[in-house]
Design a protein around this motif. Structure first.
Motif, PDB file in Angstrom:
ATOM      1  N   MET A   1       0.586  -1.407   0.354  1.00  0.00           N
ATOM      2  CA  MET A   1      -0.287  -0.216   0.013  1.00  0.00           C
ATOM      3  C   MET A   1       0.476   1.259  -0.161  1.00  0.00           C
ATOM      4  SD  MET A   1      -2.927   1.294   1.338  1.00  0.00           S
ATOM      5  CE  MET A   1      -3.231   2.596   2.882  1.00  0.00           C
ATOM      6  N   TRP A   2       1.926   0.873   0.784  1.00  0.00           N
ATOM      7  CA  TRP A   2       3.051   2.313   1.099  1.00  0.00           C
ATOM      8  C   TRP A   2       3.181   2.727  -0.930  1.00  0.00           C
ATOM      9  CZ3 TRP A   2       1.448   6.225   4.270  1.00  0.00           C
ATOM     10  CH2 TRP A   2       1.542   5.600   5.430  1.00  0.00           C
ATOM     11  N   SER A   3       3.639   1.988  -1.054  1.00  0.00           N
ATOM     12  CA  SER A   3       4.455   2.444  -2.750  1.00  0.00           C
ATOM     13  C   SER A   3       3.106   2.680  -3.980  1.00  0.00           C
ATOM     14  CB  SER A   3       4.751   0.588  -3.336  1.00  0.00           C
ATOM     15  OG  SER A   3       3.131  -0.287  -3.377  1.00  0.00           O
ATOM     16  N   TRP A   4       2.256   2.066  -3.602  1.00  0.00           N
ATOM     17  CA  TRP A   4       0.795   2.564  -4.430  1.00  0.00           C
ATOM     18  C   TRP A   4       0.946   4.184  -4.257  1.00  0.00           C
ATOM     19  CZ3 TRP A   4      -4.001   5.382  -2.686  1.00  0.00           C
ATOM     20  CH2 TRP A   4      -4.310   4.999  -3.962  1.00  0.00           C
ATOM     21  N   VAL A   5       0.740   4.718  -1.912  1.00  0.00           N
ATOM     22  CA  VAL A   5       1.142   6.426  -2.077  1.00  0.00           C
ATOM     23  C   VAL A   5       2.172   6.755  -2.601  1.00  0.00           C
ATOM     24  CG1 VAL A   5       1.099   7.760   0.313  1.00  0.00           C
ATOM     25  CG2 VAL A   5      -1.075   5.769  -0.077  1.00  0.00           C
ATOM     26  N   LEU A   6       3.290   6.760  -2.150  1.00  0.00           N
ATOM     27  CA  LEU A   6       4.437   6.939  -2.260  1.00  0.00           C
ATOM     28  C   LEU A   6       4.576   7.176  -4.028  1.00  0.00           C
ATOM     29  CD1 LEU A   6       6.884   7.904  -1.841  1.00  0.00           C
ATOM     30  CD2 LEU A   6       8.080   6.061  -1.931  1.00  0.00           C
ATOM     31  N   ARG A   8       1.873   7.637  -6.466  1.00  0.00           N
ATOM     32  CA  ARG A   8       0.698   8.910  -6.381  1.00  0.00           C
ATOM     33  C   ARG A   8       1.312   9.946  -6.027  1.00  0.00           C
ATOM     34  NH1 ARG A   8      -0.330   4.471  -8.297  1.00  0.00           N
ATOM     35  NH2 ARG A   8      -2.625   4.261  -8.512  1.00  0.00           N
ATOM     36  N   ILE A   9       1.981  10.197  -4.747  1.00  0.00           N
ATOM     37  CA  ILE A   9       3.413  11.008  -4.548  1.00  0.00           C
ATOM     38  C   ILE A   9       4.118  11.768  -5.763  1.00  0.00           C
ATOM     39  CG2 ILE A   9       4.440  12.388  -2.536  1.00  0.00           C
ATOM     40  CD1 ILE A   9       2.547  10.851  -0.606  1.00  0.00           C
ATOM     41  N   THR A  10       4.826  10.848  -5.926  1.00  0.00           N
ATOM     42  CA  THR A  10       5.938  11.094  -6.767  1.00  0.00           C
ATOM     43  C   THR A  10       4.883  11.891  -7.997  1.00  0.00           C
ATOM     44  OG1 THR A  10       6.528   9.029  -7.632  1.00  0.00           O
ATOM     45  CG2 THR A  10       8.080   9.663  -5.853  1.00  0.00           C
ATOM     46  N   GLY A  11       3.980  11.083  -8.608  1.00  0.00           N
ATOM     47  CA  GLY A  11       4.090  11.533 -10.099  1.00  0.00           C
ATOM     48  C   GLY A  11       3.270  13.135  -9.662  1.00  0.00           C
ATOM     49  N   VAL A  12       2.800  13.063  -8.344  1.00  0.00           N
ATOM     50  CA  VAL A  12       1.762  14.733  -8.970  1.00  0.00           C
ATOM     51  C   VAL A  12       3.315  15.682  -8.704  1.00  0.00           C
ATOM     52  CG1 VAL A  12       0.412  16.185  -7.366  1.00  0.00           C
ATOM     53  CG2 VAL A  12      -0.343  13.836  -7.862  1.00  0.00           C
TER      54      VAL A  12
END
Length: 116
Positions: A1-6, A8-12
């Motif tokens: 899950m944290w890889s998914w959050v990270l 998204r954050i890095t994409g933004v």
């Protein structure tokens, strides 16, 4: 899950960098002097640290994107997704250590050793 959050954050963060980059580069057509002034403000240690963060974000986003593609389109992707995650973290660290050194070398030299 944290890889998914990270991811998204890095994409933004990458999107916002590209947005600002397009805007400040577009200034060269409007006012070359203003463009030069803005580019000159980027030449400081804080922006240099932000550039290191940008490289880290783009590198993580790219490597994790490859992992996501493999999980989605490789028949054994789901089975090996955890191994691929740790592999991408290892590759990220191996690339970021020398990358950070070379990106910060001049800043550290300017701050502590007197630059050119």
């Amino acid at each position: 899950m944290w890889s998914w959050v990270l991811h998204r954050i890095t994409g933004v963060l990458t999107f916002f960098f590209l947005f600002v980059h397009v805007l400040d580069t577009a200034l060269v057509r409007v006012s070359p002097n203003t463009y030069d002034a803005i580019i000159e403000t980027y030449k400081n240690p804080i922006v240099n640290l932000m550039e290191v963060g940008l490289v880290g974000a783009v590198l993580y986003h790219a490597l994790n994107g490859i992992r996501v593609i493999l999980v989605d389109f490789w028949s054994k992707g789901a089975k090996y997704q955890h191994v691929m995650l740790w592999s991408l973290i290892g590759v990220w660290v191996l690339v970021m250590i020398p990358g950070t050194y070379f990106m910060l070398e001049r800043t550290v030299s300017d701050l502590f050793g007197g630059g050119n």
